[in-house]
Each structure stands twice: as structure tokens, then as C-alpha cells.
Write an enzyme that holds these catalytic residues in place. Structure first.
Site, PDB file in Angstrom:
ATOM      1  N   SER A  92      -7.604 -13.134   8.251  1.00 53.72           N
ATOM      2  CA  SER A  92      -7.431 -11.767   7.759  1.00 53.72           C
ATOM      3  C   SER A  92      -8.284 -10.747   8.496  1.00 53.72           C
ATOM      4  CB  SER A  92      -7.756 -11.707   6.260  1.00 53.72           C
ATOM      5  OG  SER A  92      -9.051 -12.222   6.001  1.00 53.72           O
TER       6      SER A  92
ATOM      7  N   GLU B  88     -14.735   4.370  -1.766  1.00 52.42           N
ATOM      8  CA  GLU B  88     -15.087   5.013  -3.022  1.00 52.42           C
ATOM      9  C   GLU B  88     -13.848   5.177  -3.891  1.00 52.42           C
ATOM     10  OE1 GLU B  88     -18.048   5.788  -4.134  1.00 52.42           O
ATOM     11  OE2 GLU B  88     -19.039   5.027  -2.324  1.00 52.42           O
TER      12      GLU B  88
ATOM     13  N   HIS C  68     -13.983  -7.943   5.271  1.00 53.87           N
ATOM     14  CA  HIS C  68     -12.875  -7.277   5.952  1.00 53.87           C
ATOM     15  C   HIS C  68     -13.258  -5.873   6.398  1.00 53.87           C
ATOM     16  CE1 HIS C  68     -11.093 -10.401   3.310  1.00 53.87           C
ATOM     17  NE2 HIS C  68     -10.415 -10.661   4.429  1.00 53.87           N
TER      18      HIS C  68
END
Length: 545
Positions: free
Chosen positions: A329, A497, A513
Site C-alpha cells: 500500500s 485534520e 501511509h
């Protein structure tokens, strides 16, 4: 992993066939039986032979010692054009003459590449006195045709004619045809009974014949009247390394059949069903890396009537190098619904010109093992061309405790990595090992650290043992994070956020990631590694900012 480490002696013998492509492949096995010529590769012309091919110059007159050659070399000329590549850059022009090749009686597929970089080509080919194929290509273009022929006199005769009969390459590969069950055998096929045990001498058979059984219904024809029920054991066939089309027939004249088909540990077909009196045909491609096909039919009623294995012709290099990415990933390309999450593989092309392309096959949650077992490496190997690249980054999920993903760093991890390396090299592509990119993880001194030290070291061992370029992304990324700082590194990783991005309304805190900016920076580090390793594709790097 048993498949990865067994039968070393057999594989060594197979390499004699695959590695040279020449008539030196006609060797004696340990049991004294001749190992039949099952794959022959000729590069026609005077410009030198491409990797794995035997040069066939215009003055190669047939003689029994060599076992191949032209019948009249006075009618064969040659040109060396030097482009577009070593295989197609030179050619022979056999004008109304034949190429003879001594071969054991059997069925073969013949593939011919015909073209000339500087002239229009036109050619007709007969095989065993039967018209086989016509070729036509404009200057700078190349035609490729395949056809099958049955040899019954110990010799293949290919006759060439035409106004400009250009021959660049000839591939001759045995077609493996098996008829299962105790009934009458189909002409041209090899009979397989329920007690046909695999051995190094026979090079095909069941791994455990005690599990197999068979029946003969007497109808509807030789191929479908009888069958073997493998009972969960594998049918194994030694093959020259390469890519194959596998076609099987499965059914029963009197009972229903239901099964899954697995090849090389990869499920290729699920729930293949046929009612009583019906027969299913299943066909798929498979890459052979270790010199043996392992075919398993799973199911209480699994039956097999016939099996045909046909080698796919060797591919020629593309117009530009293509870089395949195999990874997890942190590398994959994300759909827009995941924005701004990104993997470095979707940003790497931004650092190169259009003279190189990238094909990102990385996928989330995969380890070196599960990527193979999903069939994803197989898909790459049945596409990759000479002069292409395979970039390999695994380690994050190999360290997982999930059994489907986990590998041991110094055993199975190294063995799986070797599969990627060997598979690419066998197809004359360049593998590059990439150490697992660093995470947002730091030690007590506030310095970013390597969370995968054993996998890191194991990959370095594979690179050293096999002489593979190693792009140390782990060290490069950790050094880069340390220049950014702990708090500031949130801008690289997937820290969002709440309320900022519609796809992630609640925000996210992810130390593995990347968001787009981070993926771009990691891709930059990879491109720097390409430059520092002096890989040939560094010629296509854009100027560094």
C-alpha cells in the site's frame, strides 16, 4: 514453500534446455534416457545472438552433427541493420530454400518473426510440405506468426519463399498433450493413468498415485470417454522455463463434475462445473519459474480428461522500457475516492521523461508471499518484456502475524524475493530490489528508525547473493525524515485534520501511509536511487530541481 526448494537436481537439468536454446540440450539424464529437445531458439543473421538464442547464420548448412541448417546456403543471404534490437536487428533471407531441424517425433509450435528495418518483407512458409503461414511487413515493421506441426519422420522441414523472405527469429517448442484415463488414447497424445507416478525420468505424473482413481465410460470420444480423479494430489510436468497456455477438459459422461483449478499454488478457475454428459474447457496462462508445472484439481468430484500445454512465444522488447512495480500500500496507486492518500508508485513517473513508462501493480495488504499467491507476480511475468524492469518493495506486510501474509525474513522471505528476481531475469528484464520504505517511527533519541531490520538485512542478502541492484529506500527515507523532523513529518504521512478533506471527514492519523506530498517526496528518493545506481533508465530522468 515446498515447491520453492524441491527438485534442485531436476531444475539443473532443465537449465541445459532453457539456458542455451541450442542442440546441446540433447543430453542424457541420470537414468540414461535422452532429454528431448523441447525448446529451440534461433536468432537468424550475422549480428550476434540475442540472450538465450542460438545464432543461425546464412552459411549454416545442414549436417547431422549440428542437427540443423539450410539445405542450400547459396540461396541464403543476410543483413545486419542493428535496430530495433538484437533479435530483430539482423535477418536471413532464405530464398526458396529450406531449414531442416532434427527433432523427436512429436507435436511442436513454431513461431517466426519476419521483418526488415529498411525494406518491405513478404514471405510464405510451408512446414512438412503443408502451407503454414504468410508474412508481410512494411519497412521498419515486423510480423509474427505461430503455427503447429506434427513431426513423424524425426525432422522438421521449413521451406521459405517470397519476394523478400526476411527471417529474424525462429522458436520451436514442444506442445505437451496428455490424455487421462484407461481408455483408448487420442492420437498424438500421451496416456496418463491413475498410477502414472511423477519421476525425474518420465518428467510427468501424479505426486501421489495412491490418491488417484480412474474410469472409462466408453463414450463420447477418445479424449472424453475416460478420466482420472486426482483425489487432491497434483499432476506435475517438467517444462522449459517460460510462459504457457494451459487448456484442460474436465467432465464425465454419467456424473456431474465440480472443481477448482490451481496452478503453481494460484487458483486459476473456481467452481468449474459440468453436468453429466457435459464437459468443461478451462484455459489460462501461467508463468513457469522453477521448471515444473504443478496442477491441482480440488473438489469431491474433480475429474480431468485431457490437458494441453503450449508455450507462449518469447516476447520482444517494447518501444520504450516499462517499469513494473510490485509492492504494498505504500507503493500502490489509489483511486480518487481516497484522495489525498497516495503511494509513491503513482508519483514516480513525474520524475522521468516519456521515454520510459510505469505499470503500477502494487496493492494494499500484500506481502512478498500473498502477492505471489494472488497471482499478481504471475500476471506481471506473463507480460513483462526484455529490457523492462521489475521494482520490488515488500517487508511491511511480511512482518505481519497474519498467516496469509507472514514470511520468515531469512528463509521464506528470501525465497519469495528470489522468485521475483529469477522470473524477471528469465524473461530478460531487470529486477531491482527496494528496501521497505520507513515509517513515522522514532527511537528514544528522537531519531527515525528502521521498523523492519531483519527484512531489511534479508533483502540486502538476496541482492548480494544474486547480484541484483539494491535501492535502499529504507535508509534514504529515514535520513530524509530526520531532516524534516517528527512533528513536521505529519505533512508527509497520512495525517489529516477533521473536516478538511471530504473523503476523510473525521480526519486520520496514520504513520505508515502517505498523503500526496509525502508520496511525491518518496518517489523523488526512488528516482535519486535510480540515478545513484546508474541504471540504464537514468538516461530518462528529468533534471533534478
Amino acid at each position: 514453500m515446498n515447491k520453492l526448494i524441491k527438485r534442485i537436481a531436476t531444475i539443473g537439468l532443465l537449465l541445459l534446455v532453457v539456458g542455451t536454446g541450442s542442440f546441446e540440450s540433447f543430453v542424457q539424464t541420470a537414468e540414461g534416457a535422452p532429454f528431448k529437445k523441447s525448446l529451440l531458439l534461433f536468432d537468424c543473421g550475422t549480428g550476434g545472438a540475442a540472450g538465450g538464442y542460438t545464432q543461425l547464420p546464412p552459411n549454416a548448412s545442414f549436417n547431422e552433427t549440428a542437427g540443423y541448417g539450410f539445405t542450400d546456403i547459396s540461396r541464403v543471404s543476410a543483413y545486419n541493420r542493428d535496430s530495433p534490437d538484437m533479435l530483430r536487428g539482423d535477418l536471413c533471407l532464405p530464398a526458396d530454400t529450406s531449414l531442416l531441424v532434427n527433432l523427436p517425433d512429436d507435436s511442436y509450435q513454431v513461431t517466426i518473426i519476419s521483418g526488415d528495418s529498411e525494406a518491405q518483407s513478404s514471405m510464405s512458409v510451408t512446414a512438412e510440405s503443408v502451407h503454414a503461414a504468410d508474412f508481410s511487413a512494411d519497412a521498419g515493421q515486423f510480423d509474427q506468426e505461430s503455427f503447429q506441426v506434427r513431426i513423424e519422420d524425426g525432422q522438421l522441414n521449413l521451406h521459405f519463399s517470397g519476394s523478400h523472405p526476411a527471417v529474424n527469429a525462429i522458436e520451436i517448442s514442444k506442445v505437451y498433450q496428455f490424455d487421462f484415463g484407461p481408455g483408448q488414447v487420442e492420437p498424438g497424445y500421451t496416456k496418463v493413468l491413475d498410477n502414472t507416478q511423477y519421476s525425474i525420468g518420465s518428467r510427468f505424473g501424479f505426486a501421489d498415485t495412491t490418491k488417484a482413481a480412474s474410469e472409462d465410460r466408453g463414450a463420447p470420444d477418445n479424449l472424453r470417454r475416460d478420466f482420472v480423479m486426482p483425489g487432491g494430489t497434483s499432476f506435475d510436468v517438467d517444462l522449459p522455463i517460460g510462459d504457457y497456455q494451459v487448456t484442460l477438459i474436465a467432465g464425465d459422461q454419467t456424473e456431474a463434475n465440480l472443481m477448482d483449478v490451481t496452478a503453481e499454488g494460484i487458483t486459476k478457475a473456481r467452481a468449474v462445473s459440468s453436468a453429466a454428459g457435459q464437459f468443461a474447457s478451462v484455459s489460462f496462462k501461467i508463468a513457469i519459474i522453477d521448471g515444473q508445472l504443478n496442477l491441482t484439481l480440488a473438489g469431491a468430484n474433480a475429474r480431468i480428461n485431457a490437458l494441453v500445454l503450449t508455450k507462449l512465444p518469447n516476447r520482444v522488447q517494447g518501444q520504450v522500457p516499462n517499469v513494473y512495480l510490485a509492492g504494498d500500500s505504500t507503493v500502490m496507486t489509489y483511486p480518487s475516492r481516497f484522495y489525498p492518500q497516495a503511494g509513491w508508485g503513482q508519483k514516480i513517473a513525474n520524475y522521468f521523461t516519456k521515454d520510459v513508462t510505469f505499470t503500477n501493480r502494487a496493492i494494499g495488504g500484500r506481502s512478498s508471499k500473498s502477492f505471489v499467491r494472488d497471482g499478481r507476480l504471475d500476471n506481471i511475468l506473463t507480460e513483462i518484456r526484455p529490457n523492462d524492469y521489475l521494482f520490488i518493495q515488500f517487508g511491511h506486510n511480511d512482518a505481519s502475524s497474519v498467516p496469509e501474509r507472514h514470511t520468515d525474513p531469512y528463509t521464506t522471505y528470501k525465497q519469495y524475493l528470489a522468485m521475483y528476481v529469477d522470473g524477471a531475469r528469465q524473461r530478460h528484464a531487470q529486477p531491482v530490489l527496494i528496501t521497505p520504505v520507513g515509517r513515522r517511527s522514532w527511537d528514544s533519541a528522537g531519531l527515525f528508525k528502521n521498523d523492519f531490520p531483519d527484512y531489511y538485512d534479508a533483502m540486502k542478502q538476496v541482492a548480494a547473493e544474486k547480484g541484483v541492484p539494491l535501492l535502499d529506500l529504507n535508509a534514504r527515507s529515514i535520513a530524509y525524515y530526520n531532516t524534516v523532523g517528527i512533528e513536521e513529518s505529519k505533512s508527509l504521512f497520512f495525517w489529516l485534520e477533521p473536516g478538511v478533506y471530504p473523503n476523510w471527514p473525521n480526519g486520520v492519523q496514520d504513520n505508515t501511509h502517505f498523503q500526496e506530498y509525502g508520496a511525491e517526496q518518496i518517489a523523488r528518493l526512488v528516482s535519486d536511487g535510480v540515478r545513484d545506481l546508474h541504471l540504464p533508465i537514468e538516461a530518462f530522468l528529468l533534471p533534478a530541481n
